[in-house]
Design a protein around this motif. Structure first.
Motif, PDB file in Angstrom:
ATOM      1  N   GLU A  45     102.660  15.388 -10.428  1.00  0.00           N
ATOM      2  CA  GLU A  45     103.959  14.858  -9.986  1.00  0.00           C
ATOM      3  C   GLU A  45     103.727  13.504  -9.306  1.00  0.00           C
ATOM      4  O   GLU A  45     102.736  13.325  -8.582  1.00  0.00           O
ATOM      5  CB  GLU A  45     104.626  15.802  -8.975  1.00  0.00           C
ATOM      6  CG  GLU A  45     104.863  17.223  -9.470  1.00  0.00           C
ATOM      7  CD  GLU A  45     106.055  17.367 -10.418  1.00  0.00           C
ATOM      8  OE1 GLU A  45     106.645  16.341 -10.858  1.00  0.00           O
ATOM      9  OE2 GLU A  45     106.403  18.529 -10.739  1.00  0.00           O
ATOM     10  N   PHE A  47     105.021  12.296  -6.763  1.00  0.00           N
ATOM     11  CA  PHE A  47     104.961  12.364  -5.304  1.00  0.00           C
ATOM     12  C   PHE A  47     103.659  13.002  -4.791  1.00  0.00           C
ATOM     13  O   PHE A  47     103.458  13.124  -3.587  1.00  0.00           O
ATOM     14  CB  PHE A  47     106.189  13.080  -4.714  1.00  0.00           C
ATOM     15  CG  PHE A  47     106.580  14.332  -5.444  1.00  0.00           C
ATOM     16  CD1 PHE A  47     107.587  14.304  -6.399  1.00  0.00           C
ATOM     17  CD2 PHE A  47     105.939  15.536  -5.184  1.00  0.00           C
ATOM     18  CE1 PHE A  47     107.960  15.456  -7.083  1.00  0.00           C
ATOM     19  CE2 PHE A  47     106.305  16.697  -5.855  1.00  0.00           C
ATOM     20  CZ  PHE A  47     107.315  16.660  -6.809  1.00  0.00           C
ATOM     21  N   ILE A  79     112.219   4.311 -18.941  1.00  0.00           N
ATOM     22  CA  ILE A  79     111.045   4.598 -18.108  1.00  0.00           C
ATOM     23  C   ILE A  79     111.163   6.036 -17.638  1.00  0.00           C
ATOM     24  O   ILE A  79     112.193   6.413 -17.074  1.00  0.00           O
ATOM     25  CB  ILE A  79     110.968   3.645 -16.892  1.00  0.00           C
ATOM     26  CG1 ILE A  79     110.885   2.188 -17.358  1.00  0.00           C
ATOM     27  CG2 ILE A  79     109.763   4.000 -16.009  1.00  0.00           C
ATOM     28  CD1 ILE A  79     110.924   1.166 -16.225  1.00  0.00           C
ATOM     29  N   ALA A  80     110.146   6.842 -17.862  1.00  0.00           N
ATOM     30  CA  ALA A  80     110.266   8.261 -17.524  1.00  0.00           C
ATOM     31  C   ALA A  80     108.925   8.904 -17.249  1.00  0.00           C
ATOM     32  O   ALA A  80     107.937   8.613 -17.935  1.00  0.00           O
ATOM     33  CB  ALA A  80     110.936   9.003 -18.673  1.00  0.00           C
ATOM     34  N   THR A  81     108.914   9.808 -16.277  1.00  0.00           N
ATOM     35  CA  THR A  81     107.771  10.679 -16.062  1.00  0.00           C
ATOM     36  C   THR A  81     108.267  12.103 -16.201  1.00  0.00           C
ATOM     37  O   THR A  81     109.122  12.542 -15.425  1.00  0.00           O
ATOM     38  CB  THR A  81     107.050  10.379 -14.733  1.00  0.00           C
ATOM     39  OG1 THR A  81     106.057  11.374 -14.512  1.00  0.00           O
ATOM     40  CG2 THR A  81     107.989  10.338 -13.534  1.00  0.00           C
ATOM     41  N   LEU A  82     107.797  12.787 -17.239  1.00  0.00           N
ATOM     42  CA  LEU A  82     108.267  14.133 -17.574  1.00  0.00           C
ATOM     43  C   LEU A  82     107.161  15.150 -17.293  1.00  0.00           C
ATOM     44  O   LEU A  82     107.215  15.848 -16.309  1.00  0.00           O
ATOM     45  CB  LEU A  82     108.732  14.176 -19.029  1.00  0.00           C
ATOM     46  CG  LEU A  82     109.784  13.141 -19.416  1.00  0.00           C
ATOM     47  CD1 LEU A  82     110.061  13.166 -20.916  1.00  0.00           C
ATOM     48  CD2 LEU A  82     111.084  13.353 -18.637  1.00  0.00           C
TER      49      LEU A  82
ATOM     50  N   ALA B  61     113.668   8.362  -5.248  1.00  0.00           N
ATOM     51  CA  ALA B  61     113.427   9.285  -6.365  1.00  0.00           C
ATOM     52  C   ALA B  61     112.265  10.230  -6.047  1.00  0.00           C
ATOM     53  O   ALA B  61     112.336  11.432  -6.314  1.00  0.00           O
ATOM     54  CB  ALA B  61     113.133   8.498  -7.641  1.00  0.00           C
ATOM     55  N   GLY B  65     112.610  14.173  -5.557  1.00  0.00           N
ATOM     56  CA  GLY B  65     111.771  15.006  -6.406  1.00  0.00           C
ATOM     57  C   GLY B  65     110.942  15.992  -5.594  1.00  0.00           C
ATOM     58  O   GLY B  65     110.843  17.179  -5.931  1.00  0.00           O
ATOM     59  N   LYS B  69     111.447  19.984  -5.650  1.00  0.00           N
ATOM     60  CA  LYS B  69     110.354  20.827  -6.169  1.00  0.00           C
ATOM     61  C   LYS B  69     110.185  22.034  -5.261  1.00  0.00           C
ATOM     62  O   LYS B  69     110.053  23.165  -5.729  1.00  0.00           O
ATOM     63  CB  LYS B  69     109.046  20.052  -6.282  1.00  0.00           C
ATOM     64  CG  LYS B  69     107.894  20.926  -6.788  1.00  0.00           C
ATOM     65  CD  LYS B  69     107.095  20.305  -7.903  1.00  0.00           C
ATOM     66  CE  LYS B  69     106.134  21.326  -8.526  1.00  0.00           C
ATOM     67  NZ  LYS B  69     105.289  20.746  -9.599  1.00  0.00           N
ATOM     68  N   ASP B  75     109.006  24.343 -11.668  1.00  0.00           N
ATOM     69  CA  ASP B  75     107.714  24.277 -12.350  1.00  0.00           C
ATOM     70  C   ASP B  75     107.324  22.815 -12.539  1.00  0.00           C
ATOM     71  O   ASP B  75     106.147  22.464 -12.487  1.00  0.00           O
ATOM     72  CB  ASP B  75     107.782  24.986 -13.700  1.00  0.00           C
ATOM     73  CG  ASP B  75     107.897  26.498 -13.545  1.00  0.00           C
ATOM     74  OD1 ASP B  75     108.580  27.141 -14.366  1.00  0.00           O
ATOM     75  OD2 ASP B  75     107.315  27.045 -12.579  1.00  0.00           O
ATOM     76  N   LYS B  76     108.324  21.979 -12.722  1.00  0.00           N
ATOM     77  CA  LYS B  76     108.054  20.556 -12.969  1.00  0.00           C
ATOM     78  C   LYS B  76     109.292  19.762 -12.595  1.00  0.00           C
ATOM     79  O   LYS B  76     110.410  20.238 -12.744  1.00  0.00           O
ATOM     80  CB  LYS B  76     107.699  20.340 -14.457  1.00  0.00           C
ATOM     81  CG  LYS B  76     107.146  18.960 -14.778  1.00  0.00           C
ATOM     82  CD  LYS B  76     105.801  18.726 -14.154  1.00  0.00           C
ATOM     83  CE  LYS B  76     105.244  17.331 -14.361  1.00  0.00           C
ATOM     84  NZ  LYS B  76     106.061  16.285 -13.661  1.00  0.00           N
ATOM     85  N   ILE B  77     109.079  18.509 -12.140  1.00  0.00           N
ATOM     86  CA  ILE B  77     110.179  17.586 -11.897  1.00  0.00           C
ATOM     87  C   ILE B  77     110.123  16.504 -12.974  1.00  0.00           C
ATOM     88  O   ILE B  77     109.057  15.956 -13.258  1.00  0.00           O
ATOM     89  CB  ILE B  77     110.052  16.930 -10.500  1.00  0.00           C
ATOM     90  CG1 ILE B  77     110.170  17.990  -9.399  1.00  0.00           C
ATOM     91  CG2 ILE B  77     111.099  15.832 -10.320  1.00  0.00           C
ATOM     92  CD1 ILE B  77     111.533  18.631  -9.254  1.00  0.00           C
ATOM     93  N   ASN B  78     111.272  16.233 -13.589  1.00  0.00           N
ATOM     94  CA  ASN B  78     111.375  15.117 -14.540  1.00  0.00           C
ATOM     95  C   ASN B  78     112.152  13.993 -13.859  1.00  0.00           C
ATOM     96  O   ASN B  78     113.220  14.228 -13.281  1.00  0.00           O
ATOM     97  CB  ASN B  78     112.136  15.526 -15.803  1.00  0.00           C
ATOM     98  CG  ASN B  78     111.420  16.545 -16.676  1.00  0.00           C
ATOM     99  OD1 ASN B  78     112.025  17.063 -17.626  1.00  0.00           O
ATOM    100  ND2 ASN B  78     110.152  16.839 -16.417  1.00  0.00           N
ATOM    101  N   ILE B  79     111.620  12.768 -13.938  1.00  0.00           N
ATOM    102  CA  ILE B  79     112.271  11.595 -13.344  1.00  0.00           C
ATOM    103  C   ILE B  79     112.368  10.532 -14.422  1.00  0.00           C
ATOM    104  O   ILE B  79     111.363  10.200 -15.048  1.00  0.00           O
ATOM    105  CB  ILE B  79     111.464  11.048 -12.139  1.00  0.00           C
ATOM    106  CG1 ILE B  79     111.300  12.126 -11.062  1.00  0.00           C
ATOM    107  CG2 ILE B  79     112.140   9.796 -11.558  1.00  0.00           C
ATOM    108  CD1 ILE B  79     110.406  11.719  -9.885  1.00  0.00           C
ATOM    109  N   ALA B  80     113.574  10.007 -14.657  1.00  0.00           N
ATOM    110  CA  ALA B  80     113.726   9.058 -15.754  1.00  0.00           C
ATOM    111  C   ALA B  80     114.893   8.119 -15.544  1.00  0.00           C
ATOM    112  O   ALA B  80     115.944   8.521 -15.049  1.00  0.00           O
ATOM    113  CB  ALA B  80     113.945   9.820 -17.067  1.00  0.00           C
ATOM    114  N   ARG B  96     112.851  21.388 -13.519  1.00  0.00           N
ATOM    115  CA  ARG B  96     112.579  22.102 -14.763  1.00  0.00           C
ATOM    116  C   ARG B  96     111.811  23.396 -14.486  1.00  0.00           C
ATOM    117  O   ARG B  96     110.950  23.462 -13.599  1.00  0.00           O
ATOM    118  CB  ARG B  96     111.758  21.214 -15.720  1.00  0.00           C
ATOM    119  CG  ARG B  96     112.398  19.874 -16.055  1.00  0.00           C
ATOM    120  CD  ARG B  96     113.764  20.013 -16.715  1.00  0.00           C
ATOM    121  NE  ARG B  96     113.781  20.904 -17.838  1.00  0.00           N
ATOM    122  CZ  ARG B  96     113.416  20.573 -19.066  1.00  0.00           C
ATOM    123  NH1 ARG B  96     113.036  19.354 -19.342  1.00  0.00           N
ATOM    124  NH2 ARG B  96     113.458  21.464 -20.033  1.00  0.00           N
ATOM    125  N   PRO B 106     112.699  17.464 -23.129  1.00  0.00           N
ATOM    126  CA  PRO B 106     113.575  16.877 -22.116  1.00  0.00           C
ATOM    127  C   PRO B 106     114.996  17.428 -22.277  1.00  0.00           C
ATOM    128  O   PRO B 106     115.351  17.968 -23.327  1.00  0.00           O
ATOM    129  CB  PRO B 106     113.542  15.382 -22.453  1.00  0.00           C
ATOM    130  CG  PRO B 106     112.339  15.179 -23.285  1.00  0.00           C
ATOM    131  CD  PRO B 106     112.141  16.443 -24.047  1.00  0.00           C
TER     132      PRO B 106
END
Lengths: 141, 141
Positions: A45, A47, A79-82, B61, B65, B69, B75-80, B96, B106
């Motif tokens: 992540e 963060f 722009i994305a972090t998945l 962000a 996030g 979380k 389980d996961k954070i998506n940032i976009a 997510r 996504p």
């Protein structure tokens, strides 16, 4: 020691390095699709990075986005972090055109990847090298 | 004067404000899906913000996030930041789960949105208010 996730290795070409992140080209010729991978271990992540590394990652993503927008005459930058499939932290920076195969949808999973040939990769590596500022180190081929 | 894009107004609920960004809840109950909108005019790409605002947006962000979380046991954070349909700059921050309706894909365009009822929105507004730090101002309902 930082090791690039094997799936990223499989699906991308290494173009070079910024101070924090490795710069990859996604092997899908439908879109000029770049991926930044901070060279840090055990981070999934954004963060989880140190505050300093978070700032550096965002700055590198914004830098790359701005350079690409101009160099590729993008209609839009995504722009994305998945990280749902590959958990190693990585930031996508993608050039979008209103005429591209997925527009306006995001690119992930929209169409099967169209692999590049070697000449195309070499051209993109050189194009990026020619537009990125001095803190970018282009990989030897 | 900053005005929220009409499509964002239509598809979200306003939960509150951080120093830079309005905090929205996407009206899709399939995923705890939040959107940050920097209160700035005529900005569609993150690199069009001032350097100071870019840092603030990324920090907000990452903060959101990290809070989500933990609060949602994601389980996961998506940032976009995409902006292909709505060009007003906005950053998605999405919780997510491996068991959610789209995982691992996504969320965009995967399934039709499932609208919230009023009670669910009120509960999420209160939940966010209770976990966010002091610089977050929860909206009056």
């Amino acid at each position: 020691m930082f090791v690039l996730d094997s799936r990223l290795q499989q699906d991308t070409f290494v173009l070079g390095d910024l101070p924090l992140s490795r710069v990859l080209l996604s092997n899908d010729a439908r879109y000029p699709w770049f991926i930044l991978v901070p060279r840090r271990e055990d981070v999934s992540e954004v963060f989880q990075l140190s505050a300093e590394d978070q700032q550096a990652l965002w700055a590198e993503a914004a830098l790359l986005g701005e350079v690409l927008k101009d160099a590729f005459k993008a209609d839009k930058i995504n722009i994305a972090t998945l990280g749902n499939v590959v958990s190693q932290l990585h930031m996508h920076v993608i050039v979008r055109y209103r005429t591209d195969d997925a527009w306006p949808a995001p690119v992930w999973g929209r169409h099967p990847a169209k692999p590049y040939d070697e000449a195309q990769v070499a051209a993109l590596r050189e194009k990026l090298r020619s537009v990125m500022p001095r803190q970018y180190n282009s990989a030897e081929v």
